[in-house]
Design an enzyme around this catalytic site. Structure first.
Site, PDB file in Angstrom:
ATOM      1  N   GLY A 278       5.818 -10.112  -8.177  1.00  0.00           N
ATOM      2  CA  GLY A 278       7.143  -9.558  -8.476  1.00  0.00           C
ATOM      3  C   GLY A 278       7.112  -8.047  -8.637  1.00  0.00           C
ATOM      4  N   GLY A 279       6.337  -7.370  -7.772  1.00  0.00           N
ATOM      5  CA  GLY A 279       6.418  -5.908  -7.717  1.00  0.00           C
ATOM      6  C   GLY A 279       7.527  -5.530  -6.736  1.00  0.00           C
TER       7      GLY A 279
ATOM      8  N   LYS B 247      16.117  12.846  -2.050  1.00  0.00           N
ATOM      9  CA  LYS B 247      14.953  13.479  -1.422  1.00  0.00           C
ATOM     10  C   LYS B 247      15.319  13.916  -0.004  1.00  0.00           C
ATOM     11  CE  LYS B 247      10.364  12.224   0.328  1.00  0.00           C
ATOM     12  NZ  LYS B 247       9.319  11.201   0.419  1.00  0.00           N
TER      13      LYS B 247
ATOM     14  N   GLU C 289       2.989  10.350   2.888  1.00  0.00           N
ATOM     15  CA  GLU C 289       4.310  10.447   3.526  1.00  0.00           C
ATOM     16  C   GLU C 289       5.230   9.314   3.065  1.00  0.00           C
ATOM     17  OE1 GLU C 289       5.867  12.616   5.466  1.00  0.00           O
ATOM     18  OE2 GLU C 289       4.297  14.016   6.065  1.00  0.00           O
TER      19      GLU C 289
ATOM     20  N   ALA D 170       8.636   7.330  -4.147  1.00  0.00           N
ATOM     21  CA  ALA D 170       9.281   8.187  -3.155  1.00  0.00           C
ATOM     22  C   ALA D 170       9.469   7.396  -1.869  1.00  0.00           C
ATOM     23  CB  ALA D 170       8.425   9.421  -2.882  1.00  0.00           C
TER      24      ALA D 170
ATOM     25  N   THR E   1       5.120   6.025   2.842  1.00  0.00           N
ATOM     26  CA  THR E   1       5.383   5.034   3.884  1.00  0.00           C
ATOM     27  C   THR E   1       5.215   3.573   3.446  1.00  0.00           C
ATOM     28  OG1 THR E   1       3.138   5.586   4.613  1.00  0.00           O
ATOM     29  CG2 THR E   1       4.954   6.432   5.931  1.00  0.00           C
TER      30      THR E   1
END
Ligand SMILES: Cc1cc2nc3c(=O)[nH]c(=O)nc-3n(C[C@H](O)[C@H](O)[C@H](O)COP(=O)(O)OP(=O)(O)OC[C@H]3O[C@@H](n4cnc5c(N)ncnc54)[C@H](O)[C@@H]3O)c2cc1C
Length: 500
Positions: free
Chosen positions: A14-15, A80, A344, A52, A346
């Site tokens: 559950g992340g 961002k 980056e 991010a 991703t």
């Protein structure tokens, strides 16, 4: 024809990966297609980083139908516009990798080809002057794009920073409302069919048992099912991306929330800075062969904007991916499927991509190997393409000040990247191959930003006369600056639209 469709799905973990998967499957499949259960263990917890994103997350949010302001407010997020890279190509040099394109393409030729032609003769300023994202970031401004014809204000491209824990909670609420059942507990055993090896059930410490037709392994680095039970194997990319640890620490925030992620190159890796509404996320990603944990801790704590809000903690990892992301009736998504460092941003995109590709190759209970092989091939290609883009940041540097940077500068790189570098060094050209995540603008931004110098410029950039090129670039630069000045301050935009 018998109904052979999947009737039950168990998501293990559950992340961010688990709850994104649960939300998306519940939304797309609806309540009646299959019963969806998510198991997670509060005692084990989540990795707790990953804050991010890149603009593609907007597609995911739209698919779920969630309100963007609500999402930013609930996750104490910010906006961002790209990533600022400090000290990467050379100490003292900074560049910006913006979302969205530079300027506008002209006569079918990319903007950056024209820029290159002028820049090489000292006739144009640095490329950031032609990016609405880079300029707005410099001014600390943000707004969403508006319908303004050719104005740069129509082309603002953005993503988010958010609190990973709050994001998982936000999605959990969404998924539970859409019919997903959450089960708290620690899985202690994975039961497989004696002959086929297919997973039949997982057993919990409290004696519970969850059976399912399809299992989705979102158990994080553990890879509880895909590796623990199914022994997929791991492809290790440490020789290309040597960082193997991160030390993370949040600190108190500052009033002026910057609308970008900052990545500062350090002696044996780099440090991230991710501004949220209530704090700033920081971390030093490094290779433990080149620096001690103690030295990392010292550098990290000496380079925070505010008071640390917790003890720095170390997260260990090996860059690479599972040999097979989907084995039998188990698909690994998130860290269970592989990890490349967050340079980056991703990884959350890879979760999104895994979900989208699972849905477009969705199995029935026969689990046709053709679909499984295709899924594995596509995800592996996508991962390799991102790897090459990340490796570029390390390889293309003039830094000679530490053994870490000497290693990176001299390391061998994958063939595909070597070709991209050779093409750029010849004429400044960059290409997006097939459907790779990073487009030509991104490749150009990083190659130029890392101070790579082409021998000459793209010959088709002479389609326009020198005077015409200068005049048009000047107009674009003026439009970009005026547009960025017109935008509200990022902190004011948040206060008016989505303050936590
Ligand atoms: C240092 C670092 C920085 C990162 N920064 C970024 C970033 O800026 N942007 C980005 O896109 N990505 C980033 N990532 C990646 C991002 O954090 C992950 O992709 C994302 O958080 C998904 O993690 P996960 O859900 O796969 O795993 P986790 O968060 O580890 O969740 C695993 C889940 O499995 C459960 N679980 C495990 N074992 C058991 C068990 N036996 N029984 C029951 N439950 C179990 C745990 O309780 C947990 O709920 C970063 C990663 C690292 C390491």
């Amino acid at each position: 024809m018998t109904d052979n469709r999947i009737r039950s799905i168990a998501i293990v973990g559950g992340g961010t990966a688990g709850w994104m998967t649960a939300s998306a499957l519940a939304k797309v499949l609806g309540r009646d297609y299959a019963k969806i259960t998510l198991v997670e263990s509060d005692a084990i917890g989540t990795v707790g980083v990953g804050e991010a994103t890149i603009p593609q997350i907007n597609i995911f949010n739209r698919m779920l139908g969630i309100s963007e302001n609500d999402f930013v407010r609930r996750t104490k997020g910010s906006f961002k516009l790209g990533i600022q890279f400090v000290d990467w190509g050379r100490k003292g040099h900074t560049y910006f990798h913006p979302f969205g394109k530079y300027g506008v393409d002209m006569e079918g030729v990319s903007f950056h080809a024209y820029w290159q032609r002028l820049y090489q003769d000292g006739l144009a300023p640095w490329i950031d002057e032609y990016s609405i994202q880079a300029k707005a970031a410099e001014f600390g401004k943000f707004m969403r794009p508006i319908d303004a014809g050719n104005s740069p204000l129509s082309q603002i491209s953005y993503a988010f920073h958010f609190d990973a824990g709050l994001y998982a909670l936000f999605l959990r609420e969404y998924a539970e409302a859409a019919g997903v059942t959450r089960r708290e507990g620690k899985i202690t055993r994975v039961l497989q069919h004696g002959e086929s090896g297919f997973i039949e059930a997982v057993e919990l410490e409290d004696g519970g048992r969850i059976e399912a037709d399809l299992f989705i392994d979102c158990s994080g680095f553990h890879g509880l099912l895909i590796e623990g039970a199914l022994k997929s194997g791991y492809v290790d990319w440490s020789k290309y991306l040597p960082a193997n640890r991160a030390m993370a620490v949040p600190c108190s925030g500052v009033e002026d929330i910057t609308p970008y992620t900052r990545s500062t190159a350090r002696d044996a890796g780099w440090q991230w800075r991710i501004p949220l509404q209530h704090r700033i996320g920081n971390g030093y990603v490094y290779c433990s062969d080149f620096i001690s944990d103690e030295a990392v801790r010292e550098t990290l704590l000496a380079n925070l904007d505010g008071e640390p809000l917790a003890e720095p903690r170390i997260i260990k990892f090996t860059t690479g991916h599972r040999k097979r992301h989907w084995v039998k009736n188990c698909v690994a998504i998130g860290l269970a499927s592989g990890f490349m460092e967050p340079l980056e941003s991703t990884s959350i995109w890879m979760i999104q991509s895994g979900i989208a590709r699972l849905l477009s190759n969705f199995p029935d209970r026969s689990f046709n190997p053709v679909d499984i092989d295709r899924y594995n091939r596509v995800i592996t290609t996508e991962t390799e393409e991102i790897r090459d883009f990340l490796v570029l940041h390390y390889k293309a540097t003039e830094r000679t000040d530490t053994p870490f940077w000497d290693y990176c500068r001299n390391m061998e790189v994958p063939d595909r990247l070597a070709e991209k570098i050779a093409v750029f060094e010849n004429s400044g050209r960059c290409f997006r191959e097939n459907e790779e995540l990073f487009n030509d603008t991104s490749w150009f931004a990083v190659m130029t930003g890392q101070l790579m110098k082409p021998r000459t410029f793209d010959p088709v950039a002479q389609l326009l006369s020198l005077e015409e090129t200068q005049s048009r670039l000047h107009q674009i630069q003026t439009a970009v600056t005026n547009s960025a000045e017109y935008m509200p301050k990022h902190r004011d935009f948040i206060r008016e639209n989505c303050a936590a």
